[in-house]
Design an enzyme around this catalytic site. Structure first.
Site, short mmCIF file in Angstrom:
data_model
loop_
_atom_site.label_atom_id
_atom_site.label_comp_id
_atom_site.label_asym_id
_atom_site.label_seq_id
_atom_site.Cartn_x
_atom_site.Cartn_y
_atom_site.Cartn_z
N ARG A 1 0.84 -1.21 0.00
CA ARG A 1 0.00 0.00 0.00
C ARG A 1 0.87 1.26 0.00
O ARG A 1 1.74 1.41 0.85
CB ARG A 1 -0.91 -0.01 1.23
N LYS B 1 -6.38 7.07 12.66
CA LYS B 1 -6.77 7.69 11.40
C LYS B 1 -7.18 9.16 11.59
O LYS B 1 -7.95 9.47 12.50
CB LYS B 1 -7.90 6.90 10.77
N LYS C 1 -3.97 1.10 14.93
CA LYS C 1 -3.99 2.08 13.85
C LYS C 1 -4.66 3.36 14.33
O LYS C 1 -5.52 3.34 15.22
CB LYS C 1 -4.73 1.51 12.65
FE1 SRM Z 1 -9.33 -1.91 6.31
C1 SRM Z 1 -8.05 -4.60 7.90
C2 SRM Z 1 -8.43 -3.16 3.35
C3 SRM Z 1 -9.97 1.09 4.91
C4 SRM Z 1 -11.14 -1.02 9.08
N1 SRM Z 1 -8.34 -3.57 5.74
C5 SRM Z 1 -7.84 -4.54 6.56
C6 SRM Z 1 -6.97 -5.52 5.76
C7 SRM Z 1 -5.56 -5.02 5.81
C8 SRM Z 1 -7.10 -7.01 6.17
C9 SRM Z 1 -6.16 -7.57 7.20
O1 SRM Z 1 -5.97 -6.97 8.27
O2 SRM Z 1 -5.64 -8.64 6.94
C10 SRM Z 1 -7.60 -5.33 4.36
C11 SRM Z 1 -6.70 -5.67 3.17
C12 SRM Z 1 -7.54 -6.25 2.06
C13 SRM Z 1 -6.83 -6.41 0.78
O3 SRM Z 1 -6.74 -7.56 0.28
O4 SRM Z 1 -6.38 -5.43 0.20
C14 SRM Z 1 -8.13 -3.92 4.46
N2 SRM Z 1 -9.11 -1.16 4.50
C15 SRM Z 1 -8.81 -1.85 3.38
C16 SRM Z 1 -8.99 -1.01 2.13
C17 SRM Z 1 -8.02 -1.34 1.01
C18 SRM Z 1 -10.43 -1.19 1.66
C19 SRM Z 1 -10.78 -0.66 0.31
O5 SRM Z 1 -11.51 -1.37 -0.36
O6 SRM Z 1 -10.36 0.43 -0.07
C20 SRM Z 1 -8.85 0.39 2.75
C21 SRM Z 1 -7.44 0.87 2.78
C22 SRM Z 1 -7.35 2.23 3.37
C23 SRM Z 1 -6.01 2.89 3.23
O7 SRM Z 1 -5.66 3.26 2.12
O8 SRM Z 1 -5.35 3.10 4.25
C24 SRM Z 1 -9.34 0.13 4.17
N3 SRM Z 1 -10.30 -0.23 6.92
C25 SRM Z 1 -10.55 0.86 6.14
C26 SRM Z 1 -11.53 1.69 6.76
C27 SRM Z 1 -12.13 2.96 6.18
C28 SRM Z 1 -11.37 4.18 6.57
O9 SRM Z 1 -10.33 4.11 7.21
O10 SRM Z 1 -11.82 5.26 6.21
C29 SRM Z 1 -11.88 1.09 7.96
C30 SRM Z 1 -12.97 1.56 8.94
C31 SRM Z 1 -12.58 2.74 9.73
C32 SRM Z 1 -11.86 2.33 10.98
O11 SRM Z 1 -10.67 2.11 10.91
O12 SRM Z 1 -12.53 2.21 11.99
C33 SRM Z 1 -11.09 -0.12 8.05
N4 SRM Z 1 -9.52 -2.66 8.19
C34 SRM Z 1 -10.36 -2.18 9.15
C35 SRM Z 1 -10.31 -3.05 10.29
C36 SRM Z 1 -11.11 -2.88 11.60
C37 SRM Z 1 -10.40 -1.99 12.56
C38 SRM Z 1 -11.07 -1.93 13.89
O13 SRM Z 1 -10.92 -0.91 14.56
O14 SRM Z 1 -11.74 -2.86 14.30
C39 SRM Z 1 -9.42 -4.09 9.95
C40 SRM Z 1 -9.02 -5.29 10.83
C41 SRM Z 1 -7.97 -4.96 11.82
O15 SRM Z 1 -7.39 -3.87 11.83
O16 SRM Z 1 -7.71 -5.83 12.65
C42 SRM Z 1 -8.95 -3.82 8.63
#
Ligand code: SRM
Ligand code: SF4
Length: 573
Positions: free
Chosen positions: A73, A214, A212
């Protein structure tokens, strides 16, 4: 290390500022990293995944085993890039990845399917393009978001500048990144050595953050960054066309772990007003409170929202004030009232134009007949526009003169790329997370499922004469909420194999959480479950009422009752 801390805390603390054994394992002729390195690698912007399609296919042939791949990323503060940088990312996908790139919900770029052997070269070349993967993932401040619209206005300039200052301020200082990924290439040294820059992380310390973190900066008239979903948001307070300061919003977050009852999605709370000059200092104070008091025992409860829930907002603000050594003003009344996805043509205000192109679910690929990747490559090469990534997984081409505008349209058309103005509102306002086959946490399909669902929904909306309604549909393959499904008009969240939780009642504005309408809806019943709600909406909406507002006003009991009546033929349309 204090007792009761999670194993990851111990690992981070003993990793020598994120070095661990990454360099050694990188040099080994293997297809994967150890468990510990996998955790540390996230802070360098890369995840080890396994191709779940390939795993399933292998299993079906009686061959167990995983096909390891890396996701990489690039962090792009405020989504601001040059055409040259974007072109570099596109070309790297062909050279070292799996041939596609993906624009994310946080204005970043992802490569998927990168073999371990290509990882170092990919990260090195991203760095050569003037970009970085450092802190794109991991327990740090992630990509800082800001409204990407390139309007020639002091407002956009001020908010954009704050975003860049925040991104720079919270960038990890560890030399590990340079040593592991860049050093031998830039100095000619064969061995990966440590040293040089001092091992100091002035903000994070040796264990970084509990989780994390944000941050976003946005406007009241245009909440395109979804400010209330962030750990920390700066909402510009504008007077006489100038930003006089920011309302500080804290403790938003989307992720939920259904097996852990204490987890919940939360909207941020309005904590204070700060001047532009104070903003970074206050951000550091907020981050430092989370660093010192966030939960380091249980990662599922480690986000800032849980600390604020535990303490209450007043106690949290007092602790921030203690660190600042002064009292904070209360937030001003200014709040979000608009939302713009910036798609289509817009005058920038300096005689130039920008065009917002909808990229369905952020995936940039060539798929017959739509040759999106080739079109974007040609646009970057020929027109060299400014590039901005949006928080809706889409792209803006900026700084175009009249002639370039025409050329841009003709390039898109000749590659059969649907123009933003030709797609339905349902598609335009939709987002799906990546999910299957790369995301290891995915329970259901998302990116690969949503386009088909929208096809179906478009037909139903047309029959009802509701095609012009604008509402957000956000789908995720699990409850982690990566496409921010918990404040959208319609949320579709993977719950069990091919079954989803259906949520309604949020809003495009992003200031209200939605509620569960139905649990365990099979994928092929999602649209048929929504149709009665749209019929109810059509029959009983108030003037100007949006779908989300209507569902919110009715409440789930009435929605369910109407759906039941409809199913039993008791509704006259
Ligand atoms: Fe996310 C984990 C993809 C935005 C909440 N997210 C993941 C992982 C890395 C899976 C993993 O941990 O093994 C995903 C990778 C999938 C892949 O194959 O690419 C993943 N998240 C994404 C992306 C690529 C989704 C998308 O379709 O665009 C976004 C990348 C953002 C970036 O460029 O940095 C993405 N993730 C978000 C958001 C939205 C936002 O930030 O605005 C959220 C919800 C907001 C938040 O953080 O509360 C989000 N991702 C999570 C979570 C749950 C976190 C939590 O507090 O519970 C996880 C799981 C974790 O962290 O354990 C996660
Ligand atoms: Fe993966 Fe779940 Fe995030 Fe979708 S919401 S990308 S399935 S972690």
């Amino acid at each position: 290390m204090a007792p009761g801390q999670s194993p990851l805390e111990v690992l981070k603390g003993s990793s020598r500022f994120l070095r661990g054994e990454i360099a050694r394992e990188l040099a080994e002729d293997t297809d994967s990293f150890s468990k510990d390195s996998v955790q540390l690698l996230k802070h360098h912007g890369t995840y080890q995944q396994d191709d779940r399609d390939a795993r399933q296919a292998a299993r079906a042939e009686g061959r167990p085993g995983k096909k390891f791949i890396m996701m990489v990323r690039t962090r792009v503060p405020g989504g601001v890039m040059t055409a040259e940088q974007f072109l570099a990312e596109l070309e790297l996908a062909d050279l070292l990845g799996e041939g596609t790139i993906r624009l994310t919900t946080r204005q970043s770029i992802q490569h998927h399917g990168v073999p371990k052997g290509n990882l170092r070269e990919l990260i090195r070349r991203i760095h050569q393009a003037g970009l970085t993967t450092l802190a794109a993932c991991g327990d740090v401040v992630r990509n800082v978001m800001a409204c990407p619209a390139p309007f020639e206005s002091p407002l956009h300039g001020q908010v954009g500048e704050l975003c860049q200052r925040l991104a720079e301020h919270f960038k990890p200082r560890t030399p590990a990144y340079r040593e592991i990924w860049l050093q031998d290439a830039t100095t000619g040294e064969k061995e990966l050595v440590s040293g040089g820059e001092a091992d100091v992380e002035p903000i994070y310390g040796s264990t970084y953050l509990p989780r994390k973190f944000k941050i976003a900066a946005g406007f009241c008239h245009d909440n395109c960054v979804d400010l209330y979903t962030h750990d920390l948001g700066f909402l510009a307070v504008v007077r006489d066309e100038s930003v006089v300061g920011y309302n500080v919003v804290v403790g938003g977050g989307q992720g939920v772990t259904p097996s852990k009852k204490e987890t919940f999605p939360a909207l941020g709370k309005r904590m204070a007003f700060v001047t532009s000059e104070e903003a970074v200092e206050v951000a550091e104070a907020v981050v430092s409170v989370q660093r010192d008091h966030g939960n380091r025992e249980d990662r599922k409860l480690a986000r800032l929202k849980y600390l604020i829930h535990r303490w209450g907002l007043d106690a949290f603000r007092s602790e921030v004030e203690k660190r600042l050594g002064r009292r904070l003003w209360g937030p001003w009344d200014d709040d979000v009232f608009g939302f713009d996805d910036h798609l289509g043509w817009h005058a920038q205000g300096n005689g130039r134009w920008f065009y917002g192109l909808n990229i369905e679910n952020g995936r940039i690929a060539d798929r017959d007949p739509v040759r999106l990747k080739s079109a974007l490559t040609q646009i970057c090469r020929e027109l060299a526009p400014g590039i901005r990534l949006t928080s809706h997984q889409s792209i803006l081409f900026t700084d175009l003169d009249d002639e370039q505008c025409q050329r841009l349209t003709s390039i898109l058309k000749s590659h059969y790329v649907p123009l933003s103005e030709s797609i339905s509102n349902a598609r335009r306002w939709s987002m799906a997370c990546v999910a299957w086959p790369t995301c290891g946490l995915a329970i259901t399909e998302s990116e690969r499922a949503l386009p088909g669902l929208i096809d179906e929904l478009e037909v139903e909306l047309a029959k009802l004469g509701l095609s012009s309604e604008a509402f957000t549909i956000r789908m995720t393959g699990c409850p982690n909420g990566c496409a921010r499904p918990y404040n959208s008009d319609i949320g579709i969240v993977g719950k069990a194999r091919d079954k989803y939780t259906l949520l309604v009642g949020g809003q495009r504005l992003g200031k209200r959480l939605n509620f569960i309408h139905k649990e365990m809806v099979p994928r092929d019943e999602i649209v048929s479950s929504l149709v009665p709600l749209f019929i109810f909406f059509k029959l009983e909406r108030e003037e100007g009422e949006t779908f989300g507002d209507f569902c919110h006003r009715q409440g789930n009991e009435r929605l369910l009752r109407f759906a039941d009546d409809y199913r039993h033929g008791r509704v006259q349309q």
